[in-house]
Design a protein around this motif. Structure first.
Motif, short mmCIF file in Angstrom:
data_model
loop_
_atom_site.label_atom_id
_atom_site.label_comp_id
_atom_site.label_asym_id
_atom_site.label_seq_id
_atom_site.Cartn_x
_atom_site.Cartn_y
_atom_site.Cartn_z
N ASN A 173 8.27 -4.10 7.95
CA ASN A 173 6.92 -4.59 8.21
C ASN A 173 6.46 -4.25 9.62
O ASN A 173 5.32 -3.86 9.84
CB ASN A 173 6.85 -6.10 7.97
N VAL A 174 7.37 -4.40 10.60
CA VAL A 174 7.03 -4.07 11.99
C VAL A 174 6.77 -2.58 12.14
O VAL A 174 5.83 -2.15 12.80
CB VAL A 174 8.15 -4.53 12.94
N SER A 175 7.58 -1.76 11.47
CA SER A 175 7.39 -0.31 11.55
C SER A 175 6.06 0.10 10.94
O SER A 175 5.35 0.96 11.49
CB SER A 175 8.54 0.40 10.82
N ALA A 176 5.72 -0.52 9.82
CA ALA A 176 4.44 -0.19 9.18
C ALA A 176 3.27 -0.61 10.05
O ALA A 176 2.28 0.11 10.17
CB ALA A 176 4.36 -0.86 7.80
N ASP A 235 2.76 1.75 12.91
CA ASP A 235 2.13 2.99 12.49
C ASP A 235 0.66 2.80 12.14
O ASP A 235 -0.03 3.77 11.83
CB ASP A 235 2.86 3.57 11.28
N GLY A 236 0.19 1.57 12.17
CA GLY A 236 -1.19 1.28 11.83
C GLY A 236 -1.48 1.35 10.35
O GLY A 236 -2.63 1.54 9.95
N LYS A 237 -0.47 1.20 9.52
CA LYS A 237 -0.64 1.29 8.07
C LYS A 237 -0.51 -0.09 7.44
O LYS A 237 0.39 -0.86 7.79
CB LYS A 237 0.41 2.22 7.46
N SER A 238 -1.38 -0.38 6.53
CA SER A 238 -1.33 -1.63 5.79
C SER A 238 -0.53 -1.43 4.51
O SER A 238 -0.10 -0.31 4.19
CB SER A 238 -2.74 -2.12 5.46
N GLU A 239 -0.32 -2.50 3.78
CA GLU A 239 0.38 -2.40 2.50
C GLU A 239 -0.40 -1.51 1.53
O GLU A 239 0.20 -0.74 0.77
CB GLU A 239 0.56 -3.79 1.90
N LEU A 240 -1.70 -1.59 1.59
CA LEU A 240 -2.53 -0.76 0.71
C LEU A 240 -2.40 0.71 1.08
O LEU A 240 -2.34 1.58 0.18
CB LEU A 240 -3.99 -1.22 0.79
#
Length: 220
Positions: A105-108, A111-116
């Motif tokens: 979750n921290v890595s995502a 990277d500025g990426k959401s779950e969607l």
């Protein structure tokens, strides 16, 4: 005639259902690629504009769910007592997986990426291999990977796509209140409709048909 048909088509083409488009995107076998294919096949000129509109609406809906989940998690964390935290830490058998999930979750987020974003970037599932897949169960199983998106997907995919059930509740009133029996009080009509629903599930029995025939024969 062709001109009138074209005007009618353009009217309903402009009133396309965004929620149904959400359902296609949230199917891991289809996603945005299938939506692009369908829109391009119907009207290649306006396809990109419609896809952009649906995508913007989808991200707005996701942001609403993500903010709602963040508020709920923050409130629940404030209500947790130290004794509960100790009991939870003692009862955790797979702490390494929880830490790995937090790392992902921290890595995502870094990277500025959401779950969607992550879901849409992943490759689609093969439709032939997963032809009989239960989409609701898929999102339930992936609730750990997509905690916010899975809640949104299950809510969207649970919306009924037809109004037949609700319309049948009103159309059956014509069998109870006919032109031969038009003086029944409205409360009695509601009682008769509800009773028939409990007994026959909105299906007309042979006795009901015989009764209607007898009434028509007497009054004629």
């Amino acid at each position: 005639m062709a001109s009138r048909m074209h005007e009618k088509f353009k009217k309903y083409w402009m009133l396309y259902s965004v929620v149904l488009a959400f359902g296609a995107i949230l199917d891991p076998r289809m996603k945005l690629q299938f939506l692009k294919f369908c829109y391009s096949k119907l009207d290649s000129i306006s396809a990109q504009e419609k896809i952009k509109h649906v995508k913007n609406k989808l991200y707005k809906l996701y942001d609403h769910y993500a903010n709602k989940q963040n508020i709920a998690s923050a409130s629940s964390s404030t209500l947790t007592t130290p004794s509960e935290e100790i009991s939870k830490s003692k009862g955790t058998r797979f702490k390494i997986f929880d830490e790995f999930k937090a790392f992902e979750n921290v890595s995502a987020s870094n990277d500025g990426k959401s779950e969607l974003d992550i879901y849409l970037e992943e490759p689609k599932l093969d439709f032939e291999k997963f032809r009989e897949m239960d989409i609701i169960m898929y999102w339930k199983n992936y609730s750990g990977k997509y905690p916010d998106l899975s809640v949104m997907a299950r809510d969207v995919l649970s919306i009924p796509i037809t109004t037949i059930t609700s319309e049948s509740a009103f159309s059956i009133g014509g069998r109870v209140l006919t032109k031969y029996r038009s003086c029944i009080h409205h409360e009695n009509v509601q009682t008769l409709v509800a009773t028939r629903n409990w007994l026959h599930d909105f299906t007309q029995t042979q006795s009901d048909e015989d009764e209607d025939d007898n009434v028509k024969a007497i009054l004629s």
